[in-house]
Each structure stands twice: as structure tokens, then as C-alpha cells.
Design an enzyme around this catalytic site. Sequence first.
Site: not given
Length: 367
Positions: A170, A174, A247, A278, A299, A347, A349
Site C-alpha cells: 500500500r 505519486r 516489535r 526517526r 525512536e 496494525y 491507524d
Amino acid sequence: MYDFLIVGAGLFGAVIANKLNSAGKKILLIEKRNHIAGNIYTEFKNNIHVHKYGAHIFHTNYKNVWDFVNNFSEFNRYTHTVLANFNGEIYSLPFNMFTFNKMWGVNTPEEAQNKINEQIKNSGIDQPKNLEEQAIKLVGHDIYNKLIKGYTEKQWGRDCKNLPAEIIKRLPVRFIYDTNYYNAKFQGIPINGYTAMIEKMLNGIEVKLNCDFLNNKNDFMNIAHNIIFTGPIDSFFNFELGQLEYRTLKFEEEFLNINNFQGHSVINYTDKNTPFTRIIEHKHFLPELKSDNTIITREYSLKWNPGDEPYYPVNDEKNNNLHEKYKLLAQNLKNIFFGGRLGEYKYYDMDQVIFNALNMADKFIYN
């Protein structure tokens, strides 16, 4: 007797508690941590809302979800964009014409598509069998090697050849100059932080913190007509079929006596040698708030061991098969229901978590 015992004061638990309470149900919400809001918990420091457990950007295409959260907070107009740092080279994510221009010097969608098509053809990959092959089939080997491979292997602790292709299918690609990370109609950050939003959601509901359901399971099983469990589904069954894999994350928070550290909310480090994945600079989520200082968080993605906080389900074939077996056990239980990322081992959102919680609440209220 309570009508519902809800285990976990994270997003799923708070949403379903609110809806059931509004319908006149008697609710007890318990939470093993010392605070509500789960992983979207924010702390207010030096006029900065710090995302304690990693960056959380609210985005959705569900109008009913957007309307629901706006009952509890006003949102700003923050639009999420992410930068990638590969050995000091800065790229735009997700992959768009700015990325392709920086990578190859191309200026038009046709030039970018031709470059990608050439690399796909040279790869000889027809039917991708793993994440590495799927990524190259999508964007070619240049982008894969600089912006996907190192970050993904740090995130999951595995070689990309040993990760399923589905993880990256996914991935947005673009051929326009658009840096908006999400294809979402509604997007923003609660202006008073996520913790305040959840506090309003739980107004009038009995909440007990520092309360571990699993340590007192026998007692809790008998105080409510229904139980909604949002913790790890395998833990509910005392891991009798084996442990699901996750994880976990480590966060290094640092206060800096400067106004601006990196000029952006989230920068991913995509080379393999940088140990963290990050850096988050929290003040950029809510630029309306002014502070002379800044707070950053590095992180790290780490191997999960029992006792660690589970963050990301490892949805490979082995773990998904094990989860299906736990689901069968759950279906045989009377008046016990599982929800949220950990309860469903998916997972999600934030908007999907809320959507699912609203749907479950409606089934209890209207059926």
C-alpha cells in the site's frame, strides 16, 4: 454488577466506554498504566505537547469518526509531511515528484515513470515473493536502496528478503508534487493534546489506573455482565497456544535550549548505520504554541521480549495463523470481546480503531 468492564484506557477503550456510557450503561474502565490515553498519551512540557509514545497524527476519511473526535477537541490544520535523511541527503516522503527530482534530476511525471520502469525491467522481477522484490517492483532499486531497505530492516529487525511483500503493497507512489503523507479528507492534531481529548471522552466514567486485569483476573471476571479486553489477546489466554510476536520501541527524549532543532516534525533516518529510525520534534505538530526551547525524541525499533510494551504486531504467516487459533478460542467465550490493535492483533491507524469501537458499541446498544 457493572454492565461492562473495559480493560485498557487507550483509544479503543475510551471510545467504546464513552458510547456505552452515553447509552446509559454502567461502566468500569481499568488501566494497568498510571495514565489514560494509551499510546496516544501526550505530556505538556515547556508549552509543548510531547507525544510520549511516538508521533500520532490524526487523519481519516470517515466523516462519522471525524465528527466524533471533534466532540472532544478542536483540531488544528496540521498536514503531515515526512522527510527522509539518507546519509545527509534529504528526500520527501511518501514518494512523489520532489523525491524523484532529488533522486534522479527528473522534472516531469513521464521522466520519473520512465526511470522507474527502466529499473523494474532491469530487475527481472515479475511476481514479487518478498518485501525487497515488491519494493523494487514498485519504485526501482535506487529508491529501495536509499529510502526503504535500511529503514525497514531497522523497523522490523529482519532482512527485507525475509519480510512479506504485503507490508509494502500500500506504499503511496505519486507522480505529482504533493508532500501530504496521507490521502485523508480530514487531518489535524488536537489543540490541547490527545490526553485532554481522552479525558473529555471519559468524563463521568469510573476509571481505575494502576490496575492490572491479568493479575486479578478471577475477581474481575465476575463483576460485569460483559468484558471488553483491549490488551494482547494471547495474554488473556495465558499464552496457552504460544506467544504472538511484536516489535517494541525505545524513546530517547531530549530537552534542547534552542528554538528549533531540525525544522520539521518527523525525519526518518533511512541508512542502516544510524541506530534510530526517526527523530520527532514535537513543537512542529502544534506551531500555534510558542516556546523558546524544543523537545526531540529519538525512536528505536527493538526486538520484543515478554514484559516489553508491544507496539507493532508482526503480521507474518506464522503469527497470523497463531492469531486465528486464538480467535477461535475467543469465539467460544461468552460475553467477552476483544478490540483494538492488541486485542485484534492488527496494525490499525487511529481512525480505524475508533471506527471499530463505534461499530462494536452500536452492536451492544442496538442489538
